[in-house]
Design an enzyme around this catalytic site. Sequence first.
Site, PDB file in Angstrom:
ATOM      1  N   LYS A 195       0.757  -1.206   0.207  1.00  0.00           N
ATOM      2  CA  LYS A 195      -0.044  -0.111   0.074  1.00  0.00           C
ATOM      3  C   LYS A 195       0.884   1.373  -0.018  1.00  0.00           C
ATOM      4  O   LYS A 195       0.764   2.124  -0.881  1.00  0.00           O
ATOM      5  CB  LYS A 195      -0.893   0.006   1.207  1.00  0.00           C
ATOM      6  CG  LYS A 195      -1.920  -1.094   1.317  1.00  0.00           C
ATOM      7  CD  LYS A 195      -3.002  -0.866   2.530  1.00  0.00           C
ATOM      8  CE  LYS A 195      -2.375  -1.067   3.877  1.00  0.00           C
ATOM      9  NZ  LYS A 195      -1.875  -2.163   4.162  1.00  0.00           N
ATOM     10  N   ARG A 269      -9.665   1.685   9.691  1.00  0.00           N
ATOM     11  CA  ARG A 269      -9.093   0.342   9.809  1.00  0.00           C
ATOM     12  C   ARG A 269     -10.354  -0.500  10.465  1.00  0.00           C
ATOM     13  O   ARG A 269     -10.419  -1.773  10.616  1.00  0.00           O
ATOM     14  CB  ARG A 269      -8.106   0.444  10.879  1.00  0.00           C
ATOM     15  CG  ARG A 269      -6.533   0.331  10.542  1.00  0.00           C
ATOM     16  CD  ARG A 269      -5.794   0.022  11.750  1.00  0.00           C
ATOM     17  NE  ARG A 269      -4.498  -0.462  11.311  1.00  0.00           N
ATOM     18  CZ  ARG A 269      -3.684   0.012  10.575  1.00  0.00           C
ATOM     19  NH1 ARG A 269      -3.658   1.184  10.420  1.00  0.00           N
ATOM     20  NH2 ARG A 269      -2.561  -0.626  10.264  1.00  0.00           N
ATOM     21  N   ARG A 308      11.027  -8.171   4.337  1.00  0.00           N
ATOM     22  CA  ARG A 308      11.410  -6.851   4.836  1.00  0.00           C
ATOM     23  C   ARG A 308      12.061  -6.678   6.098  1.00  0.00           C
ATOM     24  O   ARG A 308      12.812  -5.891   6.598  1.00  0.00           O
ATOM     25  CB  ARG A 308      10.030  -6.256   4.731  1.00  0.00           C
ATOM     26  CG  ARG A 308      10.048  -4.677   5.172  1.00  0.00           C
ATOM     27  CD  ARG A 308       8.817  -3.990   4.905  1.00  0.00           C
ATOM     28  NE  ARG A 308       7.858  -4.429   6.121  1.00  0.00           N
ATOM     29  CZ  ARG A 308       6.505  -3.839   6.115  1.00  0.00           C
ATOM     30  NH1 ARG A 308       6.008  -3.132   4.964  1.00  0.00           N
ATOM     31  NH2 ARG A 308       5.775  -4.097   7.209  1.00  0.00           N
ATOM     32  N   ARG A 314      12.039  -3.333  11.559  1.00  0.00           N
ATOM     33  CA  ARG A 314      10.953  -3.031  12.165  1.00  0.00           C
ATOM     34  C   ARG A 314      10.542  -4.395  13.131  1.00  0.00           C
ATOM     35  O   ARG A 314      10.646  -5.543  12.638  1.00  0.00           O
ATOM     36  CB  ARG A 314       9.604  -2.992  11.044  1.00  0.00           C
ATOM     37  CG  ARG A 314       9.566  -1.632  10.579  1.00  0.00           C
ATOM     38  CD  ARG A 314       8.501  -1.645   9.440  1.00  0.00           C
ATOM     39  NE  ARG A 314       7.034  -1.871   9.905  1.00  0.00           N
ATOM     40  CZ  ARG A 314       5.989  -1.375   9.690  1.00  0.00           C
ATOM     41  NH1 ARG A 314       5.976  -0.769   8.632  1.00  0.00           N
ATOM     42  NH2 ARG A 314       4.801  -2.045   9.784  1.00  0.00           N
ATOM     43  N   ARG A 325      -0.677 -10.019  13.239  1.00  0.00           N
ATOM     44  CA  ARG A 325      -1.276  -8.782  12.358  1.00  0.00           C
ATOM     45  C   ARG A 325      -2.129  -9.254  11.442  1.00  0.00           C
ATOM     46  O   ARG A 325      -3.174  -8.345  11.155  1.00  0.00           O
ATOM     47  CB  ARG A 325       0.035  -8.099  11.839  1.00  0.00           C
ATOM     48  CG  ARG A 325       0.842  -7.102  12.758  1.00  0.00           C
ATOM     49  CD  ARG A 325       2.149  -6.839  12.332  1.00  0.00           C
ATOM     50  NE  ARG A 325       2.109  -5.951  11.263  1.00  0.00           N
ATOM     51  CZ  ARG A 325       3.313  -5.848  10.492  1.00  0.00           C
ATOM     52  NH1 ARG A 325       4.256  -6.637  10.944  1.00  0.00           N
ATOM     53  NH2 ARG A 325       3.103  -5.027   9.314  1.00  0.00           N
TER      54      ARG A 325
END
Length: 374
Positions: A195, A269, A308, A314, A325
């Site tokens: 996104k 969300r 990633r 992260r 998640r």
Amino acid sequence: MKEIQLHDKKFIPYIDKEKIKCAVKKLAEEIKNDAQNQPVVFIVVLKGSFVFAADLAKHYTGEATFEFYRLKSYEGTGSTGEVKILVDIDPKFIKDKQVIVLEDIVDTGNTLEKIIEELQAKQPASLKIATLFFKPEAYTKDYPIDFVGMKIPNKFIVGYGLDYDELGRNLPEIYRLKETRMIDVVLFGPPGAGKGTQAQILKDKLGLTYIATGDLFRHHIKNKTDLGIKAQSYIDKGDLVPDEITIGMIKEIIADPEARGFIFDGFPRTVKQAEVLDQLMADKGLIIDALLSINVPEERLIKRLLERGKTSGRSDDNEETIKHRLNQYHTKTEPVKDYYKAQGKFYEIDGVGSIDEVNQRLLDIIGNIKLREK
Ligand code: IMP
Ligand code: MG
């Protein structure tokens, strides 16, 4: 703020009376000081300069006479490049005189070039240019402008003598053309769907404003705004930021009258947030045009996010958190799709492929939505 309509276009307030008055007075004084007690001939360039010249005349305390040129150069909101003299000036009023041209606005400088050429041929003692508005970004000539009331960005304005196809000259303040709205969309999809990457490209290609709630939080926290300080206290405790804080931040951004459209990422969300967003937009006379949902199979998402995680640093890009998640996404966030489906605004995009391929799919859908509107 009051919007006005002239012919087919909308205009919004831009420069108020007080600012214009200051600029006109300043010009009158500058010209007076420069003239050193010598008489001047003001050349009023019609039609646009009639209001400006009349106001400047009231503030000009030196000896002055007035002559009028009538030229035509604009059609609609774009310069034609061709300048015609409709009413000329007798050379005897120019020869050996201190001449000052009064222009309402200098844009490309085509009109000015023509005026200078014509006036030089009439042999003035000196020739200077005064303009109330100047658009430096649009100016293509080298000829210096001696007196400038106000520099403005390259936007089409009306009012105070300036027109859009002859309308708007009698407005006492300056309005500017309201940009036509592109589109307002929500970019949707599970973590790892791409996104952020896609939103960035759409933002650049379409001139949209990108609203990512994560970035908004970081921005407000960094700048220690009231909303940022409140948000920080929740983030520090590991809690979700409550809706009213997020909504406060979004409200500020969508109030921007310059925006051509918004891409929302990470918001809404929940169905509740989707309802709130509809209301916020409606309050501004706006509407969400589409939810663009990027589809990527679960195994691929996990692979991408793990990949990633190797470089992003992260803490949430590890296998266990990723699964959590994704689970959260399915239970809490996915129902947002149905909310937009019910409004006929739901679009699915295959998110597997190169960045460019996926982007083209998004652009195709956006193009179709805009066509459908017309
Ligand atoms: P130029 O020849 O491109 O410098 O344009 C000068 C003339 O175009 C001005 O005297 C105006 O009549 C018109 N013009 C330029 N910009 C604007 C604008 O923003 N609003 C209205 N008229 C404009
Ligand atoms: Mg003009």
